[in-house]
Design a protein around this motif. Structure first.
Motif: not given
Lengths: 228, 585
Positions: A140-150
């Motif tokens: 249902d979506r094309e892209r997503y965060p493989v990594e997400f860092e803050i």
């Protein structure tokens, strides 16, 4: 002290040049408040410690005032609860709309809502967000965060990321800033951000962690019912 | 031919008859928003975005306003015409057109690769409204991969048909068509076709919205992060003008840069995807010494490796030293090479030509493209009416090498002479400056290099060439150096450094300069600009050129942008308040 009526020559010359000399002269003339004059050393200044005229020496002992002040002190000590809290054992809640650490929100199936558009990264003034984009494993979506860092050390908690997010995927919670003993721990990865606002924090506010449903901020003294 | 005199927004303009108002306006720096119009394609006039007010002189000579606004892309200029591009009527018309274009457009901007360079975004911001009155369900159209390079998102398409016209008029393959009618109108593949034409990547460039996106760069970067460096495509002798788009020193894509005399608005997919070798895992990052007997050896610093090479050259003597240059070196490097090694015992190595001849040249369908004769008239077409030319020679600078080293040195016979000398044991030291991607040395050359006692190879990646060497120096890719290439037609063009060399790698210019200094030759400055100056003075074929002159400054890479600087909207506070008020109401 006669300085106001009879200005000494030193007083006319000016404070910067002769403050020590003027102080010495004033202490010699006034006698009793010598310490004040010597300490302040301002020759032009009206001495504040001089009692108003017409008070007797009994009144000038100020016993009644000392007694009433101490009574108030003891009344607070014994009868009133303290205004301070025993931080960190006891913590005041932040305003439900306060901006603390981030949470990366998930949908009902536990998938992050983030679509990795990088708008938060673009909006971030301290450049503390790092996202690696990848094709999403869900249809249902094309892209997503493989990594997400803050990087919480760089973050200034301005909330621009939350404003920029088109999917309400990132949110700043009232959870205050955490303390660690190494820098690496301050770089929050995706899993940590997803679970950054644990259940006991959510229950602290009656309406869950939704900001607008939380109790209003009580102002001075805090809402004591929230302290536990 | 007489020129037509008319006015746009009060500016007196002269243009040849037959020019469209939009083209004339863009030529004179007056920006009129447009989607379907493209200078290299025929006029379709279906987006209705370029509305202007036109007034023509009547019989009595007075200007008579037209009853309706006209589209500037399909209105021919006329004597005495008055065109107004900023009147309230025009503004209102643009707003209306944009509202219709956005009716079925999804709010995909956060996940759309076009975001940031999207005309729909730009014009909505500049000329449109912030809200939509459309309350019904949006139409859903197909999303599919048209070919290896292109993915199509039907929902985002505004049916400008630029891509359809491109495949008909420029590519000549007619791969894309429009199907269905009315609101269901959508671009699709022609039955039984796959859009694998060598020019297919260009439809991504000309698509004014995010309907056609590159599969190569899909979801990889956001365009606002990209830094743009003008350069030259090295993959064939055409020498397409390109821009290298990098983020954090990583090349993410190549885009064509408009140059009417070389590549027009286009580039081929081989060049477009020809940046992968820069970041290949086999890339050499440090210098190596690997003697034939393997008794010793290992990694070396740059100075040590240069000392080693100089020692090998001194030991071999001038008779025993051969040097091979590749057709991928810049003119400056070749000039330094010639100063160091002369023109006698040198030879040229190059990639073999394309095997499949069907790739070149590309002819568009000139019957379908009425603008082709017009383009030919202005010198925008290549010879034989070809719309694009992919050269058979897969090397960027063979012409430059022939000019600097001489025809004989670059002939295959010279390379054969080297091979024979090496196999006969007459060569004691061979210096090979390759730095070519995908280069497989022919079998005799590989044998010859392995037979030479000391073989120095400057190359990009580990491969047969580096394997045959005793000393390996990590070289620089074309995107990592400054210099000039001379394309197959003899046009000298400049390339710029888009990223620094990785690891210990050095440009061939630095290698040659350090080597010359180590050998005790007077080398002078190591700057491409100064060396080009020397080249202009010494080699007759370069006479009259200047470093500044060989840089073709096309201000915009984007083919759908006007070549002229765009008029930016100046927003006064009052205008902002008006916009807010309009948005709320």
């Amino acid at each position: 002290m006669k300085a106001p009526e009879h200005p000494s020559p030193a007083g006319l010359v000016g404070p910067a040049q002769t403050s020590a000399a003027a102080g010495a002269a004033a202490s010699g003339a006034a006698g009793e408040p010598a310490a004040h004059g010597a300490a302040e050393g301002e020759p032009d200044e009206e001495p504040e410690s001089e009692p108003p005229p017409g008070r007797s020496w009994v009144e000038r002992l100020y016993l009644r005032e000392i007694a009433s002040g101490l009574a108030r002190t003891f009344r607070h000590l014994v009868l009133e609860r303290p205004f301070t809290t025993d931080y960190p054992d006891e913590q005041l809640p932040y305003n439900p709309r306060a901006r603390g650490e981030h949470i990366l929100k998930v949908d009902e199936q536990g998938r992050e809502k983030c679509v990795a558009c990088l708008l938060c990264e673009a909006a971030c003034p301290s450049k503390c967000i790092r996202i690696v984009v990848g094709p999403s494993p869900w249809p249902d979506r094309e892209r997503y965060p493989v990594e997400f860092e803050i990087d919480m050390l760089r973050c200034i908690y301005c909330g621009y990321c939350e404003d920029a997010c088109p999917c309400d995927a990132i949110e700043l919670t009232p959870k205050p800033y955490s303390v660690y003993d190494n820098r690496e721990a301050y770089i929050y990865d995706k899993e940590k951000l997803k679970n950054n606002y644990p259940q006991d924090w959510r229950e602290r506010f009656s309406g869950g962690y939704g900001k607008l449903t939380g109790p209003p901020y009580r102002g001075e003294g805090g809402d004591r019912s929230l302290i536990r | 031919m007489d020129k037509v005199r008319f006015r746009i927004d009060g500016i007196e303009i002269e243009a040849p008859p037959g020019t469209m108002v939009l083209e004339a306006a863009l030529d004179h720096g007056i920006f009129v928003p447009h989607y379907c119009f493209h200078r290299a394609l025929s006029v379709a006039g279906n987006c209705r975005m370029c509305m202007v007010e036109v007034r023509l002189p009547g019989r009595d000579g007075k200007l008579e306003p037209a009853r309706k606004p006209s589209i500037a892309c399909a209105t021919e200029v006329a004597e005495g015409m008055e065109v107004l591009t900023t009147t309230p009527l025009v503004t209102e018309a643009r707003k209306g057109v944009l509202e219709f274009l956005l009716i079925n457009h999804p709010l995909d901007c956060p996940v759309c690769d076009q975001a940031g360079e999207c005309d729909l975004q730009d014009f909505s911001y500049e000329f449109g409204e912030a809200f939509s009155r459309f309350r019904e369900d949006k139409l859903i159209k197909h999303t599919k991969d048209f070919g290896p390079e292109v993915r199509f998102y039907g929902n985002r398409c505004i049916n400008c048909t630029r891509c359809v016209r491109f495949t008909q008029e420029i590519a000549g393959s007619c791969d894309l068509v429009q199907v269905q009618r009315g609101g269901h109108n959508v671009i699709d593949l022609a039955p039984g076709r796959v859009f694998d034409h060598p020019l297919s990547g260009n439809v991504v460039d000309i698509c004014p919205v995010g309907a056609l996106v590159s599969r190569d760069m899909l979801h990889r970067v956001r365009v606002w992060h990209l830094e743009r460096t003008p350069s030259i495509c090295p993959h064939c002798a055409t020498g397409c003008n390109i821009e290298i788009h990098t983020q954090d020193e990583v090349v993410h894509r190549l885009k064509p840069r408009h140059n009417p005399e070389v590549n027009g608005y286009w580039m081929c997919d081989f060049g477009r995807l020809g940046y992968k070798h820069i970041h290949a895992p086999q890339r050499l990052l440090e210098h190596r010494w690997q003697p034939r007997d393997r008794a010793e050896g290992g990694r070396l610093g740059f100075q040590s490796v240069i000392e080693l090479v100089a020692e090998a050259i001194r030991t071999a003597g001038p008779e025993g030293t051969w040097a091979l240059a590749s057709a991928w070196l810049t003119n400056e490097e070749l000039w330094l090479f010639r100063r160091l090694f002369g023109t006698e015992q040198v030879a040229l190595i190059a990639r073999p030509p394309w095997q499949e001849r069907r790739f070149y040249p590309v002819w568009g369908d000139s019957e379908r493209n009425p603008s082709l004769p017009r383009q030919r008239e202005r010198g925008r077409l290549l010879e034989d009416g070809a719309t694009f030319m992919i050269a058979a020679d897969r090397n960027p600078n063979r012409t430059g090498a022939e000019r600097i080293l001489g025809e004989q040195a670059c002939a295959p016979a010279r390379l054969d002479a080297f091979v024979n000398a090496a196999l006969a044991g007459q060569v004691r030291c061979a210096v090979v400056l390759a730095s070519m991607p995908d280069y497989l040395p022919p079998e005799p050359l590989a044998q010859a290099l392995a037979a030479v006692p000391e073989t120095v190879v400057v190359d990009l990646a580990d491969g047969p060439l580096a394997g045959a060497a005793t000393i390996v120096i990590a070289g620089a890719a074309w995107a990592e150096k400054r210099g000039t290439f001379t394309n197959g037609r003899g046009r000298t063009q400049r390339l710029e450094m888009a990223r620094p060399t990785p690891g210990q790698a050095r440009t061939e210019l630095e290698v040659l300069h350090a080597l010359g200094t180590q050998l005790g030759r007077p080398m002078g400055p190591c700057s491409p600009r100064r060396l080009f100056g020397e080249l202009v003075g010494e080699v007759a074929a370069f006479a009259g050129l200047s470093w500044e002159g060989v840089h073709h400054q096309a201000p915009e890479w984007s083919p759908h942008m006007a070549a002229q600087p765009r008029r930016l909207p100046v927003l006064s506070p009052a205008a902002l308040v008006r916009q807010r008020g309009g948005g709320a109401g």
